[in-house]
Motif scaffolding. Structure first.
Motif, PDB file in Angstrom:
ATOM      1  N   GLU A  33     -30.155 -51.509 -26.680  1.00 52.11           N
ATOM      2  CA  GLU A  33     -28.876 -50.851 -26.916  1.00 52.11           C
ATOM      3  C   GLU A  33     -29.051 -49.586 -27.752  1.00 52.11           C
ATOM      4  OE1 GLU A  33     -24.930 -50.286 -26.164  1.00 52.11           O
ATOM      5  OE2 GLU A  33     -26.196 -51.833 -25.301  1.00 52.11           O
ATOM      6  N   VAL A  34     -29.959 -49.614 -28.698  1.00 57.46           N
ATOM      7  CA  VAL A  34     -30.250 -48.415 -29.487  1.00 57.46           C
ATOM      8  C   VAL A  34     -30.761 -47.312 -28.566  1.00 57.46           C
ATOM      9  CG1 VAL A  34     -31.822 -47.451 -31.226  1.00 57.46           C
ATOM     10  CG2 VAL A  34     -30.594 -49.571 -31.696  1.00 57.46           C
ATOM     11  N   GLU A  35     -31.584 -47.672 -27.616  1.00 57.21           N
ATOM     12  CA  GLU A  35     -32.106 -46.682 -26.664  1.00 57.21           C
ATOM     13  C   GLU A  35     -30.959 -46.022 -25.891  1.00 57.21           C
ATOM     14  OE1 GLU A  35     -34.388 -44.149 -24.680  1.00 57.21           O
ATOM     15  OE2 GLU A  35     -35.086 -45.423 -26.306  1.00 57.21           O
ATOM     16  N   LEU A  36     -29.971 -46.802 -25.491  1.00 54.23           N
ATOM     17  CA  LEU A  36     -28.825 -46.239 -24.777  1.00 54.23           C
ATOM     18  C   LEU A  36     -28.031 -45.273 -25.661  1.00 54.23           C
ATOM     19  CD1 LEU A  36     -27.596 -49.417 -22.859  1.00 54.23           C
ATOM     20  CD2 LEU A  36     -28.802 -47.429 -21.903  1.00 54.23           C
ATOM     21  N   VAL A  37     -27.858 -45.621 -26.919  1.00 47.46           N
ATOM     22  CA  VAL A  37     -27.144 -44.740 -27.851  1.00 47.46           C
ATOM     23  C   VAL A  37     -27.923 -43.441 -28.043  1.00 47.46           C
ATOM     24  CG1 VAL A  37     -26.414 -44.462 -30.258  1.00 47.46           C
ATOM     25  CG2 VAL A  37     -25.931 -46.592 -29.060  1.00 47.46           C
ATOM     26  N   CYS A  38     -29.230 -43.547 -28.187  1.00 46.78           N
ATOM     27  CA  CYS A  38     -30.059 -42.353 -28.381  1.00 46.78           C
ATOM     28  C   CYS A  38     -30.042 -41.468 -27.135  1.00 46.78           C
ATOM     29  CB  CYS A  38     -31.486 -42.755 -28.737  1.00 46.78           C
ATOM     30  SG  CYS A  38     -31.615 -43.537 -30.359  1.00 46.78           S
ATOM     31  N   THR A  39     -30.127 -42.065 -25.974  1.00 49.35           N
ATOM     32  CA  THR A  39     -30.069 -41.307 -24.723  1.00 49.35           C
ATOM     33  C   THR A  39     -28.724 -40.604 -24.584  1.00 49.35           C
ATOM     34  OG1 THR A  39     -31.625 -42.807 -23.660  1.00 49.35           O
ATOM     35  CG2 THR A  39     -30.236 -41.488 -22.213  1.00 49.35           C
ATOM     36  N   ALA A  40     -27.665 -41.271 -24.982  1.00 51.91           N
ATOM     37  CA  ALA A  40     -26.325 -40.684 -24.886  1.00 51.91           C
ATOM     38  C   ALA A  40     -26.225 -39.396 -25.697  1.00 51.91           C
ATOM     39  CB  ALA A  40     -25.269 -41.687 -25.347  1.00 51.91           C
ATOM     40  N   ALA A  41     -26.976 -39.292 -26.784  1.00 55.51           N
ATOM     41  CA  ALA A  41     -26.916 -38.085 -27.614  1.00 55.51           C
ATOM     42  C   ALA A  41     -27.329 -36.842 -26.831  1.00 55.51           C
ATOM     43  CB  ALA A  41     -27.807 -38.245 -28.848  1.00 55.51           C
ATOM     44  N   SER A  42     -28.207 -37.004 -25.876  1.00 56.16           N
ATOM     45  CA  SER A  42     -28.653 -35.837 -25.112  1.00 56.16           C
ATOM     46  C   SER A  42     -27.940 -35.689 -23.772  1.00 56.16           C
ATOM     47  CB  SER A  42     -30.168 -35.908 -24.888  1.00 56.16           C
ATOM     48  OG  SER A  42     -30.503 -37.057 -24.145  1.00 56.16           O
ATOM     49  N   THR A  43     -27.122 -36.658 -23.414  1.00 55.89           N
ATOM     50  CA  THR A  43     -26.460 -36.587 -22.105  1.00 55.89           C
ATOM     51  C   THR A  43     -24.946 -36.453 -22.179  1.00 55.89           C
ATOM     52  OG1 THR A  43     -26.376 -39.009 -21.948  1.00 55.89           O
ATOM     53  CG2 THR A  43     -28.292 -37.911 -20.976  1.00 55.89           C
ATOM     54  N   ILE A  44     -24.367 -36.643 -23.353  1.00 56.84           N
ATOM     55  CA  ILE A  44     -22.907 -36.542 -23.479  1.00 56.84           C
ATOM     56  C   ILE A  44     -22.478 -35.108 -23.217  1.00 56.84           C
ATOM     57  CG2 ILE A  44     -21.074 -36.484 -25.232  1.00 56.84           C
ATOM     58  CD1 ILE A  44     -21.869 -39.198 -26.062  1.00 56.84           C
ATOM     59  N   ASP A  81     -34.325 -55.892 -44.292  1.00 57.61           N
ATOM     60  CA  ASP A  81     -35.484 -55.023 -44.458  1.00 57.61           C
ATOM     61  C   ASP A  81     -36.438 -55.087 -43.265  1.00 57.61           C
ATOM     62  OD1 ASP A  81     -34.545 -54.221 -46.956  1.00 57.61           O
ATOM     63  OD2 ASP A  81     -35.560 -55.876 -47.968  1.00 57.61           O
ATOM     64  N   SER A  82     -36.070 -55.848 -42.239  1.00 52.98           N
ATOM     65  CA  SER A  82     -36.904 -55.956 -41.048  1.00 52.98           C
ATOM     66  C   SER A  82     -37.123 -54.576 -40.431  1.00 52.98           C
ATOM     67  CB  SER A  82     -36.226 -56.869 -40.028  1.00 52.98           C
ATOM     68  OG  SER A  82     -36.873 -56.781 -38.776  1.00 52.98           O
ATOM     69  N   PRO A  83     -38.345 -54.303 -40.011  1.00 46.98           N
ATOM     70  CA  PRO A  83     -38.632 -52.998 -39.399  1.00 46.98           C
ATOM     71  C   PRO A  83     -37.745 -52.668 -38.193  1.00 46.98           C
ATOM     72  CG  PRO A  83     -40.661 -54.211 -39.801  1.00 46.98           C
ATOM     73  CD  PRO A  83     -39.525 -55.140 -40.107  1.00 46.98           C
ATOM     74  N   VAL A  84     -37.272 -53.669 -37.474  1.00 50.36           N
ATOM     75  CA  VAL A  84     -36.435 -53.388 -36.296  1.00 50.36           C
ATOM     76  C   VAL A  84     -35.144 -52.696 -36.701  1.00 50.36           C
ATOM     77  CG1 VAL A  84     -35.196 -55.604 -36.148  1.00 50.36           C
ATOM     78  CG2 VAL A  84     -35.651 -54.287 -34.082  1.00 50.36           C
ATOM     79  N   PHE A  85     -34.581 -53.060 -37.844  1.00 46.73           N
ATOM     80  CA  PHE A  85     -33.350 -52.408 -38.301  1.00 46.73           C
ATOM     81  C   PHE A  85     -33.630 -50.982 -38.772  1.00 46.73           C
ATOM     82  CE2 PHE A  85     -31.986 -56.909 -39.004  1.00 46.73           C
ATOM     83  CZ  PHE A  85     -30.950 -56.910 -38.083  1.00 46.73           C
ATOM     84  N   GLY A  86     -34.667 -50.809 -39.584  1.00 42.78           N
ATOM     85  CA  GLY A  86     -35.005 -49.486 -40.090  1.00 42.78           C
ATOM     86  C   GLY A  86     -35.399 -48.527 -38.977  1.00 42.78           C
ATOM     87  N   ALA A  87     -36.218 -48.994 -38.055  1.00 43.33           N
ATOM     88  CA  ALA A  87     -36.657 -48.140 -36.946  1.00 43.33           C
ATOM     89  C   ALA A  87     -35.474 -47.766 -36.064  1.00 43.33           C
ATOM     90  CB  ALA A  87     -37.733 -48.853 -36.136  1.00 43.33           C
ATOM     91  N   SER A  88     -34.571 -48.703 -35.862  1.00 47.08           N
ATOM     92  CA  SER A  88     -33.389 -48.416 -35.039  1.00 47.08           C
ATOM     93  C   SER A  88     -32.524 -47.358 -35.706  1.00 47.08           C
ATOM     94  CB  SER A  88     -32.573 -49.693 -34.816  1.00 47.08           C
ATOM     95  OG  SER A  88     -33.308 -50.616 -34.047  1.00 47.08           O
ATOM     96  N   ARG A  89     -32.305 -47.488 -36.969  1.00 49.17           N
ATOM     97  CA  ARG A  89     -31.501 -46.514 -37.710  1.00 49.17           C
ATOM     98  C   ARG A  89     -32.163 -45.133 -37.672  1.00 49.17           C
ATOM     99  NH1 ARG A  89     -26.459 -46.528 -40.677  1.00 49.17           N
ATOM    100  NH2 ARG A  89     -26.588 -44.856 -42.183  1.00 49.17           N
TER     101      ARG A  89
END
Length: 149
Positions: A33-44, A81-89
């Motif tokens: 889902e993070v990937e979709l949000v990031c992709t949307a930044a360049s396609t909106i 503090d899990s890396p998945v949260f930090g990396a996603s942010r």
């Protein structure tokens, strides 16, 4: 995991072959889902840089409200503090910064708040209890406050 397999229409063995633990599955859902949000930044697409930023922030709000149960569940198996949260942010910030910078350069949005602060505001609004039609005007009002004065 059995319920997830049933709802997905796959066997439990298939699910476990791809995701050894519930945590692995939840992390994969969050990362996708993070990937979709990031992709949307360049396609909106929108008429102005400010409108593009606002449209993307609405998409981020949708992500936060839809994936909140996944994140809450994931927190039961890990910590904040899990890396998945930090990396996603970090990925979301990197994707959104060009939108914010372009909107600032065009003087479509104010320059005194960071994207980090804007995302924190959106997350706080998403946590407000109630139906989506209750939170939506709050979000719209907050985003209107970003406009350059």
């Amino acid at each position: 995991m059995a319920e997830i397999a049933r709802r997905s229409g796959v066997g439990s063995a298939t699910l476990y072959r791809n995701f050894a633990t519930r945590r692995d599955l939840l992390e994969a859902l969050l990362v996708d889902e993070v990937e979709l949000v990031c992709t949307a930044a360049s396609t909106i697409d929108a008429d102005t840089t400010g409108a593009r930023l606002t449209a993307w922030l609405h998409r981020f709000f949708q992500y936060v409200t839809n994936k909140r149960p996944v994140a809450v569940e994931l927190l039961q198996h890990t910590d904040r503090d899990s890396p998945v949260f930090g990396a996603s942010r970090d990925r979301v910030l990197a994707a959104g910064e060009p939108l914010l910078r372009a909107a600032r350069d065009a003087q479509d949005v104010r320059a005194d708040v960071s994207l980090d602060q804007i995302l924190d505001m959106i997350v706080a609004i998403a946590k407000i209890p109630g139906r989506p039609d209750y939170r939506q005007p709050i979000l719209d009002t907050a985003l209107a406050g970003l406009r350059h004065v």
